[in-house]
Design a protein around this motif. Structure first.
Motif, PDB file in Angstrom:
ATOM      1  N   SER A   1       4.645  -1.705   3.704  1.00  0.00           N
ATOM      2  CA  SER A   1       3.354  -2.239   4.154  1.00  0.00           C
ATOM      3  C   SER A   1       2.830  -3.184   3.077  1.00  0.00           C
ATOM      4  O   SER A   1       1.985  -2.822   2.256  1.00  0.00           O
ATOM      5  CB  SER A   1       2.354  -1.098   4.402  1.00  0.00           C
TER       6      SER A   1
ATOM      7  N   GLN B   1       2.064   0.804 -10.446  1.00  0.00           N
ATOM      8  CA  GLN B   1       1.030   1.223  -9.497  1.00  0.00           C
ATOM      9  C   GLN B   1      -0.339   1.045 -10.130  1.00  0.00           C
ATOM     10  O   GLN B   1      -0.513   1.223 -11.327  1.00  0.00           O
ATOM     11  CB  GLN B   1       1.250   2.695  -9.109  1.00  0.00           C
TER      12      GLN B   1
ATOM     13  N   ASP C   1       7.303   2.356  -1.030  1.00  0.00           N
ATOM     14  CA  ASP C   1       8.541   1.774  -0.490  1.00  0.00           C
ATOM     15  C   ASP C   1       8.380   0.312  -0.114  1.00  0.00           C
ATOM     16  O   ASP C   1       9.343  -0.315   0.349  1.00  0.00           O
ATOM     17  CB  ASP C   1       8.994   2.571   0.739  1.00  0.00           C
TER      18      ASP C   1
ATOM     19  N   TYR D   1       0.741  -0.627  -5.001  1.00  0.00           N
ATOM     20  CA  TYR D   1       1.980  -0.725  -5.760  1.00  0.00           C
ATOM     21  C   TYR D   1       2.344  -2.198  -5.872  1.00  0.00           C
ATOM     22  O   TYR D   1       2.181  -2.968  -4.921  1.00  0.00           O
ATOM     23  CB  TYR D   1       3.096   0.062  -5.069  1.00  0.00           C
TER      24      TYR D   1
ATOM     25  N   SER E   1       0.826  -1.209   0.000  1.00  0.00           N
ATOM     26  CA  SER E   1       0.000   0.000   0.000  1.00  0.00           C
ATOM     27  C   SER E   1       0.857   1.255   0.000  1.00  0.00           C
ATOM     28  O   SER E   1       0.320   2.363   0.078  1.00  0.00           O
ATOM     29  CB  SER E   1      -0.931  -0.001   1.212  1.00  0.00           C
ATOM     30  N   ASP E   2       2.179   1.106  -0.101  1.00  0.00           N
ATOM     31  CA  ASP E   2       3.075   2.266  -0.169  1.00  0.00           C
ATOM     32  C   ASP E   2       4.163   1.983  -1.194  1.00  0.00           C
ATOM     33  O   ASP E   2       4.489   0.826  -1.485  1.00  0.00           O
ATOM     34  CB  ASP E   2       3.689   2.573   1.194  1.00  0.00           C
TER      35      ASP E   2
END
Length: 376
Positions: free
Chosen positions: A94, A142, A91, A124, A88-89
């Motif tokens: 998460s 994404q 990087d 992502y 969900s991010d």
């Protein structure tokens, strides 16, 4: 050196020889599961992400989602496996899905199906190839999972409140529906019936959405002088709004068919407290009107308005020496007053076309051209 020390040295030497032999075995067999890596000269390309494409938006109904890649290429001999991750991010701290050791699929592509994701947020995803000794770089992209669809009914704009329309093929108009991002391109379904329960539908159709408001033109004549009920709803082929209640309109009065012979003479005036009813009554005395008929019709309307004591009179017909005119008079205007106090009313929707009775006005200075008003 004691006997014990001699034995220890011999054992260590034997172990060193054995370990050296193992190392030699690993480096000489690149297909061994325990090969030391990375292996020099081996290059694995990053897999190409196919689905979902960058920025793709999924509807709720399109879950569960499948991740698809084009297989990587390798200059080595070891079989390539794949790792997939969703977070969900950006990087990937998460993660909501992760799977490794996925064998290459057939036809040059590999895919996995992931669990259903929460609605209304961006995600992502990435993938890489790995042969156990060498690995490719990650390929990342994404996508978005749209919220639950929300679609309101359109607003019924016109005709409304049982107004009498000027054509037996009226145009219906709605205000476009409010919706959220999960709803696609809209079409509007229209129904017209002669009963409020819509069990007697006499016209129906679909129109693609227009800017701000959307219209539907009836393609066949409706029955004359009859109340009609109409409604509309919106949909994108998957999500459909509720029907927008219903509204009513009344169709025009019947037009009497033309009779042979000369134009009709003025008859007894039509009397009513309603200007529109008077215009409709006088119009019903004619069929298709010629230029001279139009002038006589206007004179009859003005006389009947005056005879009925309609406010705003006394009424007359408007002289018009230039432009489109009928024998020196306007073809569809009733007037009263003169100069800056003159007022004018339209009494026909289209003098050259349908010639339907209307009562529209008054129009006043400065929006009108002031001419002589001959009181009847």
């Amino acid at each position: 050196m004691t006997k014990h020390q001699t034995a220890t040295v011999a054992l260590c030497a034997a172990l060193s020889i054995a370990l050296a032999g193992c190392e030699a075995k690993k480096s000489s067999n690149p297909l061994s599961p325990s090969v030391a890596g990375p292996i020099a000269g081996v290059n694995i390309t990053a897999p190409k992400l196919v689905e979902p494409a960058q920025g793709f938006k999924y509807k709720e109904s399109q879950q569960p989602i499948k991740l698809v890649i084009e297989n990587a290429t390798s200059t080595g001999v070891r079989p390539v496996l794949y790792m997939f991750e969703v977070a969900s991010d950006a990087d990937f701290t998460s993660k909501v899905y992760a799977r490794s050791g996925v064998p290459a699929g057939e036809g040059g592509r590999t895919s996995v199906q992931i669990d259903r994701l929460d609605l209304g947020r961006a995600y992502y995803w990435r993938a890489k190839a790995d042969d156990g000794a060498n690995a490719s770089q990650f390929s990342s992209s994404q996508f978005e999972v749209l919220p639950k669809p929300s679609l309101n009914a359109p607003g019924l704009a016109s005709p409304v409140n049982n107004e009498r329309v000027t054509s037996r093929r009226p145009t219906l108009r709605v205000s476009n529906s409010d919706r959220n991002a999960a709803v696609g391109a809209l079409s509007y379904e229209f129904q017209i019936a002669t009963d409020q329960s819509f069990s007697k539908i006499v016209a129906a159709g679909v129109s693609g959405e227009e800017s701000g408001q959307t219209t539907f033109a009836v393609t066949a004549d409706l029955a004359t002088d009859l109340p009609h009920f109409w409604r509309a709803r919106a949909g994108d082929g998957e999500t459909t709004s509720a029907w927008a209640g219903s509204q009513t309109f009344r169709t025009p009065l019947p037009v009497v068919a033309p009779t042979p012979g000369p134009s009709p003479s003025p008859s007894a005036p039509c009397r009513s407290s309603s200007p529109l009813a008077i215009v409709e009554c006088e119009r019903a005395k004619y069929g298709r009107m010629s230029s001279s008929d139009l002038v006589q019709f206007e004179k009859n309307v003005a006389r009947s308005l005056n005879a009925s004591g309609i406010a705003g009179g006394p009424f007359g017909i408007l002289r018009k020496a230039s432009g489109h005119q009928c024998g020196g008079y306007s073809c569809d205007i009733i007037c009263s007053g003169s100069g800056s106090g003159q007022r004018q009313w339209d009494v026909l929707s289209d003098s050259d076309g349908a010639q339907l009775p209307v009562w529209s006005g008054p129009s006043t200075v400065p929006s009108i051209r002031v001419d002589v008003c001959e009181i009847q």
